[in-house]
Design an enzyme around this catalytic site. Structure first.
Site, short mmCIF file in Angstrom:
data_model
loop_
_atom_site.label_atom_id
_atom_site.label_comp_id
_atom_site.label_asym_id
_atom_site.label_seq_id
_atom_site.Cartn_x
_atom_site.Cartn_y
_atom_site.Cartn_z
N ARG A 36 0.81 -1.22 0.00
CA ARG A 36 0.00 0.00 0.00
C ARG A 36 0.84 1.27 0.00
NH1 ARG A 36 -5.58 -0.19 1.43
NH2 ARG A 36 -6.38 -2.18 0.70
N ARG B 186 -2.79 6.70 0.85
CA ARG B 186 -3.19 7.93 1.55
C ARG B 186 -2.18 8.50 2.51
NH1 ARG B 186 -8.62 5.33 3.45
NH2 ARG B 186 -7.07 3.68 3.45
N ARG C 166 -6.10 11.97 -5.64
CA ARG C 166 -7.32 11.24 -5.30
C ARG C 166 -8.53 12.17 -5.36
NH1 ARG C 166 -11.27 8.88 -4.67
NH2 ARG C 166 -11.92 7.34 -3.12
N ASP D 246 -6.86 -2.39 -7.62
CA ASP D 246 -7.45 -2.96 -6.40
C ASP D 246 -7.89 -4.40 -6.66
OD1 ASP D 246 -8.35 -1.88 -3.58
OD2 ASP D 246 -9.86 -3.32 -4.23
N TYR E 255 -15.38 -11.01 -0.14
CA TYR E 255 -16.05 -9.74 -0.44
C TYR E 255 -17.29 -9.99 -1.31
CZ TYR E 255 -12.01 -7.31 1.48
OH TYR E 255 -11.05 -6.86 2.32
O1 CP3 Z 1 0.23 0.59 -3.12
C1 CP3 Z 1 -0.35 -0.49 -3.33
O2 CP3 Z 1 -0.27 -1.44 -2.53
C2 CP3 Z 1 -1.10 -0.70 -4.63
C3 CP3 Z 1 -2.49 -0.50 -4.60
C4 CP3 Z 1 -3.43 -1.39 -3.78
C5 CP3 Z 1 -4.69 -0.90 -3.34
N1 CP3 Z 1 -5.38 -1.95 -2.80
C6 CP3 Z 1 -5.16 0.48 -3.48
C7 CP3 Z 1 -6.19 0.97 -2.55
C8 CP3 Z 1 -3.36 -2.75 -3.42
C9 CP3 Z 1 -2.21 -3.73 -3.58
C10 CP3 Z 1 -4.60 -3.08 -2.81
C11 CP3 Z 1 -4.93 -4.43 -2.33
C12 CP3 Z 1 -6.19 -4.64 -1.59
N2 CP3 Z 1 -7.39 -4.03 -1.77
C13 CP3 Z 1 -6.35 -5.65 -0.61
C14 CP3 Z 1 -5.29 -6.65 -0.19
C15 CP3 Z 1 -4.30 -6.09 0.76
C16 CP3 Z 1 -4.83 -5.80 2.13
O3 CP3 Z 1 -4.76 -4.63 2.53
O4 CP3 Z 1 -5.31 -6.74 2.79
C17 CP3 Z 1 -7.67 -5.56 -0.15
C18 CP3 Z 1 -8.30 -6.43 0.92
C19 CP3 Z 1 -8.33 -4.55 -0.89
C20 CP3 Z 1 -9.74 -4.12 -0.81
C21 CP3 Z 1 -9.85 -2.72 -0.38
N3 CP3 Z 1 -9.53 -1.63 -1.15
C22 CP3 Z 1 -10.31 -2.26 0.89
C23 CP3 Z 1 -10.73 -3.14 2.05
C24 CP3 Z 1 -10.25 -0.87 0.84
C25 CP3 Z 1 -10.76 0.09 1.87
C26 CP3 Z 1 -9.88 0.19 3.04
C27 CP3 Z 1 -8.92 1.30 2.84
O5 CP3 Z 1 -7.71 1.07 3.04
O6 CP3 Z 1 -9.41 2.40 2.54
C28 CP3 Z 1 -9.73 -0.49 -0.42
C29 CP3 Z 1 -9.45 0.87 -0.91
C30 CP3 Z 1 -8.10 1.17 -1.41
N4 CP3 Z 1 -7.37 0.36 -2.25
C31 CP3 Z 1 -7.37 2.35 -1.16
C32 CP3 Z 1 -6.16 2.24 -1.87
C33 CP3 Z 1 -5.05 3.25 -1.96
C34 CP3 Z 1 -7.84 3.53 -0.33
C35 CP3 Z 1 -9.01 4.21 -0.98
C36 CP3 Z 1 -8.86 5.70 -1.20
O7 CP3 Z 1 -7.79 6.19 -1.58
O8 CP3 Z 1 -9.87 6.36 -1.05
#
Ligand code: CP3
Length: 344
Positions: A28, A32, A41, A78, A153
């Protein structure tokens, strides 16, 4: 193939090389905790269109590499793009996380497999743009969610309800097995597309491996990972693969023995000595600093980083977190750790 001396350090580590200063990136890292991410964003309509906008997605993929001496960039996308491509509605509620619409009929999902590459083509374009802009010594990582995690999910319409998904897997075994089959094929095609677009490593995120009894772990995690990798090899993908079964606990031993991944992503609870056993068994480790400790900082953080390097850097090792970086992590904590680990 690149000569091993000029190949990115991350790829060398995945072929078994050990470094005094191991390669480093953070899960990640495009996210953010960076003000420049938040600024972009805000310009995007919603999270999904952000992920499918190659110009914006490439920019935020590159941001962490500009700021820190990371050895890799991970494509901004994602894991929930797969259900979206298969025809299930996906959106993100501000401050709450992902939401999914009703699960389509199995036949409709199966028919959706053929659309996955077309719908997710923008992710290839992101990868192409990033590869063209990224220095050759940094590796580009593609990724997807593992079938079971994505299914948790899809079944529940939101995240964090793994016990309910597990209950469903007991109550409706045939349906769940069919859904896993569909996800294996869709994910294999998506990852093969990422490989063709310039990804040099593929990571499989299994975020919800915890709590599974060993027979269910075999059925829902180990077998699907092994089949996904076999399918990728069949599709001609020869890239190194990192499996990250978060929460696997003692099931990690069986996973490491049965799944032909080059890299094993460890979560925060993995004992250092257990990691050494896995390394001795031929795996490259990746992990596993606690994101809560990275956020907290101070002498305890410095000390743990030293302990991890001491325990793991004499074998093949990629320094990383044990889960994604938290949005309120101070940037100078990241800077300090990445500089210490990389020696740069
Ligand atoms: O930098 C990186 O790692 C690349 C991008 C990336 C994102 N999601 C962007 C993202 C990666 C590799 C993921 C993987 C992901 N997404 C997982 C597996 C890893 C983990 O954390 O367990 C999962 C379960 C998801 C599903 C997901 N996406 C959730 C549960 C959420 C909401 C929780 C949160 O952190 O906000 C997201 C949103 C998300 N995916 C964000 C980002 C940068 C944040 C959203 C935003 O910017 O508004």
């Amino acid at each position: 193939m690149l000569q091993s001396s000029v190949a990115p350090r991350l790829l060398r580590a995945l072929s078994g090389e050990a470094f005094d200063s191991p390669p480093v990136w953070f899960m990640r890292q495009a996210g953010r905790f960076l003000p420049e991410y938040r600024a972009i964003r805000e310009t995007a309509k919603d999270f999904i269109s952000f992920c499918l906008n190659p110009e914006l997605a490439a920019e935020v993929t590159l941001q962490p590499a500009r700021r820190f001496p990371f050895d890799a960039a991970i494509v901004f996308a994602d894991i929930l793009l797969i259900p979206l491509a298969l025809g299930q509605a996906v959106w993100f509620e501000a401050g709450e996380g992902p939401r999914l619409g009703p699960l389509p009929e199995i036949d409709r999902l199966r028919a959706g497999i053929d659309a996955v590459e077309d719908i997710l083509r923008p992710v290839s374009e992101t990868l192409r743009r990033v590869r063209a802009a990224l220095e050759p010594e940094r590796a580009l990582i593609g990724f997807a969610g593992a079938p079971w995690t994505v299914l948790t999910y899809m079944l529940r319409g939101r995240g964090g309800e793994q016990p309910e998904a597990r209950a469903h897997a007991y109550a409706h075994p045939e349906a769940v097995d069919q859904l896993i089959d569909i996800l294996i094929e869709a994910t294999a095609r998506y990852l093969a597309m990422q490989a063709a677009a310039g990804a040099q490593v593929l990571q499989i995120f299994e975020s919800w491996a915890e709590g599974l009894p060993d027979d269910q772990f075999l059925r829902l995690v180990t077998d699907p990972h092994a089949r996904l990798i076999a399918r990728l090899r069949e599709l001609g993908v020869d890239l190194p693969i990192i499996g990250f079964p978060r929460g696997a606990g003692a099931n990690l031993t069986a996973y490491a023995a049965a799944v032909p991944v080059q890299g094993l992503g460890l979560d925060t609870q993995t004992p250092l000595a257990f990691g050494q056993l896995l390394q001795a068994g031929g795996k490259t480790l990746q992990g596993a600093l606690d994101p809560l400790l990275l956020r907290a900082g101070g002498p305890a953080l410095d000390q743990r980083v030293e302990e991890m390097l001491e325990a793991w850097s004499s074998g093949p090792y990629i320094f990383n977190l044990g889960h994604g970086i938290l949005p309120d992590t101070p940037i100078d904590h990241v800077d300090r750790v990445v500089r210490r680990v990389s020696g740069r």
